[in-house]
Write an enzyme that holds these catalytic residues in place. Structure first.
Site, short mmCIF file in Angstrom:
data_model
loop_
_atom_site.label_atom_id
_atom_site.label_comp_id
_atom_site.label_asym_id
_atom_site.label_seq_id
_atom_site.Cartn_x
_atom_site.Cartn_y
_atom_site.Cartn_z
N ASP A 3 35.63 24.82 -8.29
CA ASP A 3 34.28 24.70 -7.53
C ASP A 3 33.79 26.13 -7.28
OD1 ASP A 3 34.36 21.83 -7.11
OD2 ASP A 3 35.75 22.28 -5.22
N ASP A 20 39.30 28.86 -11.49
CA ASP A 20 39.03 28.13 -10.10
C ASP A 20 38.01 26.97 -10.79
OD1 ASP A 20 38.47 27.36 -7.44
OD2 ASP A 20 36.59 28.37 -7.92
#
Length: 219
Positions: free
Chosen positions: A9, A7
């Site tokens: 953020d 991922d």
């Protein structure tokens, strides 16, 4: 082919201050009260439309305008000095270590392609990622499409794929795609919430990621 998907953020970069500022500005643009900081951070990882549907109500007529206002605010904020999204401590070292192990690397994120490429280029890491899946390319997390498309691009199978993320959306997406997952405790969902989604491992620092991967792959 081994594949590790990150991922963005809350996992690779800490963008919370930028996200909260842009969310506040988006709601203010439409004359609406902004959600709390905690509510905003709880939806990081979703596509913008899904995020606003969660923060307001599904079918809210203002959602398209909120999405546009957020995009405009994000673009403007990113141009301001000092608003770069910093890498978390140890992130670069782990990415470089994995690249040296001949492991394919990917990103699966609620950001746009433009957004994730800007931030990874800023940190000099864009070329390390063989596949980048975003909200532009697939349904929002936790739908498994981002992981499935990443595996197809590099020729990996579920047994050789690991998703690393900081939210329950990442872990639930991994389950839906039939791949292993590592939850990270430094992001935007609390460790207790992450554990309820049953990750295969939970780490508190990037220094723990190599050992977690070795445990999953047995090598």
């Amino acid at each position: 082919m081994k594949l590790v998907i990150f991922d963005c953020d809350g996992t690779l970069v800490d963008s919370q201050h930028l996200i909260v500022a842009c969310m506040d500005e988006a709601f203010a643009t439409l004359g609406r009260p902004a959600p709390s900081r905690e509510a905003t951070l709880s939806i990081v990882g979703l596509s913008l439309a899904e995020a606003f549907a969660t923060l307001t109500r599904d079918g809210d007529p203002d959602i398209p305008a909120l999405v546009d206002a957020y995009k405009g605010a994000f673009h403007a904020q990113r141009l301001k000095p000092g608003n770069a999204e910093p890498l978390y401590e140890g992130a670069r070292e782990v990415v470089e270590w994995l690249a040296g192990q001949e492991v394919a690397l990917g990103i699966a994120t609620g950001k746009s392609q433009r957004g994730v490429r800007i931030v990874m280029t800023h940190h000099g890491l864009l070329e390390r990622f063989a596949t980048i899946q975003t909200a532009d390319d697939a349904p929002s997390k936790p739908h498994p499409a981002m992981i499935e498309q990443a595996m197809a691009e590099v020729g990996a199978i579920p047994e050789d794929t690991v998703m690393i993320g900081d939210t329950t959306y990442d872990i639930d997406m991994a389950h839906a795609a039939g791949v292993a997952s590592i939850a990270v405790a430094w992001g935007y969902h609390a460790p207790q919430a992450l554990l309820r989604s049953r990750p295969h491992a939970l780490v508190g620092a990037y220094a723990e990621v190599p050992l977690a991967l070795k445990g999953l792959w047995g090598a």
